[in-house]
Design a protein around this motif. Structure first.
Motif, mmCIF file in Angstrom:
data_model
loop_
_atom_site.group_PDB
_atom_site.id
_atom_site.type_symbol
_atom_site.label_atom_id
_atom_site.label_comp_id
_atom_site.label_asym_id
_atom_site.label_seq_id
_atom_site.Cartn_x
_atom_site.Cartn_y
_atom_site.Cartn_z
ATOM 1 N N LEU A 120 46.223 -19.974 57.261
ATOM 2 C CA LEU A 120 45.308 -21.096 57.404
ATOM 3 C C LEU A 120 44.574 -21.347 56.093
ATOM 4 C CD1 LEU A 120 43.703 -20.233 60.875
ATOM 5 C CD2 LEU A 120 45.657 -21.734 60.411
ATOM 6 N N PRO A 121 44.400 -22.621 55.710
ATOM 7 C CA PRO A 121 43.660 -22.918 54.475
ATOM 8 C C PRO A 121 42.181 -22.580 54.640
ATOM 9 C CG PRO A 121 44.152 -24.940 55.660
ATOM 10 C CD PRO A 121 44.879 -23.847 56.386
ATOM 11 N N VAL A 122 41.634 -21.900 53.633
ATOM 12 C CA VAL A 122 40.231 -21.474 53.668
ATOM 13 C C VAL A 122 39.491 -22.160 52.529
ATOM 14 C CG1 VAL A 122 38.644 -19.526 53.539
ATOM 15 C CG2 VAL A 122 40.871 -19.250 54.656
ATOM 16 N N GLY A 123 38.398 -22.824 52.857
ATOM 17 C CA GLY A 123 37.601 -23.516 51.858
ATOM 18 C C GLY A 123 36.186 -23.000 51.805
ATOM 19 N N SER A 124 35.543 -23.160 50.652
ATOM 20 C CA SER A 124 34.161 -22.705 50.500
ATOM 21 C C SER A 124 33.215 -23.648 51.229
ATOM 22 C CB SER A 124 33.777 -22.622 49.025
ATOM 23 O OG SER A 124 33.866 -23.896 48.423
ATOM 24 N N SER A 125 32.132 -23.075 51.722
ATOM 25 C CA SER A 125 31.140 -23.853 52.473
ATOM 26 C C SER A 125 29.782 -23.222 52.251
ATOM 27 C CB SER A 125 31.490 -23.868 53.964
ATOM 28 O OG SER A 125 30.479 -24.490 54.720
#
Length: 845
Positions: A448-453
């Protein structure tokens, strides 16, 4: 010893002061040794970078959502006077985690709902089942399955699941069961249908053939059985028989019902095991890999994790068998439900012997803890069937923190559910953890793509987020997660006025620790020299004593002040315990925190807090006042304190700095503000009267008193001796300081404060404690005692006015001791009564 300190001989007060000085000298020495021994650990550990994280898999629960997920087995046609079984078989082969209910809908708006019980058969097959009691009205019903008993929730409907209930030819008996097949302590059976007058009796027969005859209620004609009196508790499956006027007996088949348990028939929890599905590691706390805890008779301490796998083994306490009714057991397994601080975890059976399994998410937030009882109940529609209750504390200490929203283990998630996975760092003791790399998340092998938040409202915190949609609902998908963070100790030196912020990190921490430690050692050396040999110069030499344990040496003054502060602090803690109010300690000072971190922070507090709270808030203002008066640079000597006299300016500045000092400790909780205010006032008193070296030494006494035992690995008996001595004598020492303050105010104002005001303040404080305890629902006995305090004070005052000095002192002493932290206030009245030479006291403030 008289209040003027000039009593002859070694009286009791002087002996107590000497003993206090000896104890404090010993503790200061042991603390200094601990400070020296901590150097290698601090220099080795504090600059390091510590990793923590987790890796592993979590299987989502199986959630049936459509008729493709379940097969239902029920008879096509049944008479209304007979029970009939229903089986629901999950097509996935695994039992659902959440409770399901059978819904019978005749299409008239009124539905009938029955609990479906999960079961693992002796051959290993899994299914859900229930036994419908007689009394369902005649008609055609469609069968469905629901997740919620009260409002039907999500309905799983079956196209061909229909049943026809026929009208019986004769009257029949129908049990009046509550929801979930449960009944109250009295089982009621009504006669339904035409010809009911011919029924003369009703019997229940167990599987051994023993019969229970029900008595008839003359008012409504129902038949009743007192279950408790007849020893019927828990699950029962009995044959229902009606006795007719012609002497014949008709059997209506089996009925199933749950009678209230008693303490002798409750199922027994054989074992509870908690394990972490994610393999966690934390170099700072020495945690590596997973872990398993077994809950037995003892309470569980601190558990560190976010998600737990739970295995519960239950001895049902009942005979279970298989009656051959479509493979349905005689009675259900007593299904457990785990609850903790209002959060519930459903458990599903995995073995016919009574083993249940589930996944539980701790209710506490990151770097926080919730403490209370973990409760395991049986049969989740009854609230009084607790079979296990243990005190347990969950702490989520490791970082990063994993959050799955919505939580798939707290409610059923169907097709189209949008799942968000958040992996965030957080505040760790005194600084933040950081991500060295992006976390990895996969679902059934698909990355799964993981993005910063970034954390909302806090730029220093970061987080990573990903998500997915459960197209087919929660069906046992495997979620694999790996994440790690790094921690390096960092904190900021803070000065309020002027505002200065200086970050400490890496090699600067052991260097600063060395500077702080040298300051502490220097303070102890000055304290020792001034207590033994004195110092040159008239002002200091007058207070130099060759007996280091004299009550008026620097060590003696420090000892009596320290005992007074320790008495008040522990009296407040005891009072809060009586009021059943918490006295939490910050996480940074908990037992789980590595010693070297506490050593650095507490050594820094001993010096830095004295500089910021005493030198900055008392010394500098006094120096400025002196310079404005004399225009001499010698006024800078105020910065080191030890002027020996508490004047009006000193008194005001001590109070103001103590208020700020108390509010600075609000992070501990409201309970900490008052004792810290009093302790801060005593620090300020010591700073002005003796010097900065004495206030640093006293702060060091408070903060470093147990490290020597941790470093050497020996029992900590010293602390208990100090605490007991402080509780015995500290109130008297604190009363002496308050008395001298009163006499100082009287000398300065040239007006005598009537002793009655002291007792009035003491009584008002007791009434305030009484009101607070009443509002917090504290101990009733202690509330009665507090209500008597004003009466005792008044009696002591009247006795003194009548010249009964002895009884008045006894009454006020008893009254004072019962008010714990207010005891020194009442004792001031006694000291005031003893004072025969008040004109000498002003010189002693």
């Amino acid at each position: 010893m008289g209040p003027d300190g000039k009593g002859s001989g070694m009286d009791l007060g002087r002996v107590a002061a000497v003993v206090a000085a000896i104890i404090v000298s010993y503790v200061l020495l042991s603390n200094a040794v601990a400070l020296v021994l901590s150097f290698p650990t601090v220099w080795q550990e504090s600059p390091d970078v510590y990793r923590s994280g987790f890796e592993g898999s979590i299987s989502l629960p199986f959630v049936p959502w459509s008729e493709k997920d379940l097969e239902i087995e029920l008879p096509y046609e049944v008479p209304g006077n007979a029970s009939f079984p229903v089986r629901v078989i999950p097509t996935a082969g695994s039992l659902p985690l959440f409770p399901l209910y059978l819904v019978l809908d005749p299409g008239t708006g009124r539905t009938f709902q029955f609990r479906l019980f999960p079961e693992v058969a002796v051959n290993g097959s899994s299914f859900l089942w229930t036994l419908i009691p007689p009394g369902i009205p005649e008609g055609n019903y469609s069968a469905a399955v629901s997740y919620d008993e009260r409002d039907a929730g999500h309905i799983i409907r079956f196209d061909d699941a229909r049943i026809r209930v026929l009208k019986p030819d004769n009257a029949f008996a129908a049990p009046a069961l509550d929801r979930g097949l449960a009944t109250s302590n009295t089982l009621r059976i009504s006669i339904i249908g035409e010809g009911g007058d011919g029924v003369k009796g009703v019997m229940l027969r167990d599987r051994e053939g023993s019969a229970k005859t029900l008595s008839r209620n003359a008012s409504n004609g129902d038949f009743e059985l007192d279950l408790d009196r007849n020893g019927i508790h828990g699950w029962s499956r009995m044959t229902l028989e009606t006795v007719w006027s012609d002497g014949s007996t008709h059997s209506q088949g089996s009925i199933l019902f749950l009678a209230p348990y008693d303490e002798w028939t409750l199922p027994v929890v054989d074992s509870v095991e908690l394990s972490m599905p994610l393999s966690e590691f934390d170099e700072l706390y020495g945690q590596d890999g997973g872990g398993m805890w077994k809950m037995g008779e003892d309470n569980v301490g601190i558990l560190t994790s976010t998600y737990y796998s739970i295995n519960v083994t239950i001895d049902p306490g009942i005979e279970r068998g298989w009656d051959g009714m479509e493979g349905i057991p005689s009675v259900p397994l007593p299904q457990p439900l785990l609850s903790f601080e209002g959060k519930r975890a459903c458990l599903a059976p995995v073995d016919p012997s009574g083993i249940f399994r589930g996944v539980y998410r701790t209710p506490s937030g990151y770097n926080d803890h919730g403490d209370g009882g973990m409760v395991i109940r049986v049969d989740n529609w009854t609230d009084d069937n607790t079979i296990l209750s243990r005190d347990i504390i969950f702490e989520v200490r490791q970082s990063p923190l994993l959050t799955i929203d919505p939580d798939p283990f707290s409610r059923p998630l169907g097709p189209g559910s949008n799942i968000t996975i958040r992996i965030s760092d957080g505040w760790e003791l005194v600084s933040y953890r950081k991500f060295p790399e992006v976390p990895a998340v996969s679902l059934d092998g698909t990355v799964l793509p993981v993005g910063s938040s970034p954390e909302e409202g806090n730029d220093d915190l970061s987080a990573y987020k990903t998500g997915f949609i459960l197209e087919n609902g929660s069906r046992g998908q495997v979620l694999h997660i790996a994440a790690a963070t790094e921690f390096q100790m960092e904190w900021t030196l803070f000065l309020l006025i002027p505002t200065i912020l200086y970050p400490m990190k890496g090699i600067m921490i052991p260097i600063w620790f060395t500077v702080i430690s040298l300051s502490i050692v220097m303070s102890l050396v000055i304290l020792t020299l001034r207590s033994t040999k004195g110092t040159k110069g008239g002002r200091w030499r007058e207070r130099g004593w060759r007996n280091p344990f004299s009550d008026e040496s620097d060590i003696g003054t420090l000892a009596t002040t320290f005992m007074g502060a320790l008495f008040f602090s522990w009296a407040v803690v005891i009072l809060f315990q009586i009021m059943e109010q918490p006295t939490p300690v910050p996480d940074v000072l908990s037992e789980a925190t590595p010693d070297w971190i506490q050593m650095v922070l507490l050594a820094n507090a001993s010096v830095w807090e004295e500089i910021t709270s005493r030198v900055v808030m008392i010394g500098i203002p006094l120096a400025l006042i002196e310079m404005s008066r004399t225009k001499k640079a010698s006024a800078l000597a105020f910065l080191l304190g030890g002027r020996g006299r508490v004047g009006r300016n000193e008194f005001v500045l001590i109070l103001l700095s103590s208020m700020i000092f108390g509010l600075m400790h609000l992070g501990w909780g409201p309970w900490k503000v008052l004792p810290t205010f009093v302790t801060g006032a005593l620090f300020g008193y010591l700073y002005v009267k003796v010097g900065l070296h004495a206030s640093i030494a006293m702060h060091f006494l408070f903060d470093y008193d147990s490290f020597i035992f941790d470093l050497l690995g020996i029992p900590n008996t010293q602390i208990y001796i100090i605490y007991y001595f402080a509780l015995i004598t500290g109130g008297f020492f604190l009363a002496m300081i308050l008395a001298r303050t009163k006499w100082f105010i009287e000398d300065r104002s040239r007006r005598r404060i009537h002793p009655g005001w002291i007792l009035l303040i003491h009584s008002a404080g007791a009434i305030f404690l009484l009101i607070h305890m009443f509002l917090s629902e504290g101990d009733a006995t202690y509330m009665v005692i507090l209500a008597c305090i004003p009466v005792l004070d008044l009696a002591g005052y009247v006795a003194a006015e009548w010249g009964l000095k002895g009884p008045s002192i006894v009454l006020v002493t008893i009254s004072s001791l019962f008010t714990l932290p207010l005891a020194p206030v009442g004792l001031v009245w006694n000291l005031d009564r003893w004072n025969a030479r008040r004109n000498t006291h002003g010189s002693r403030c």
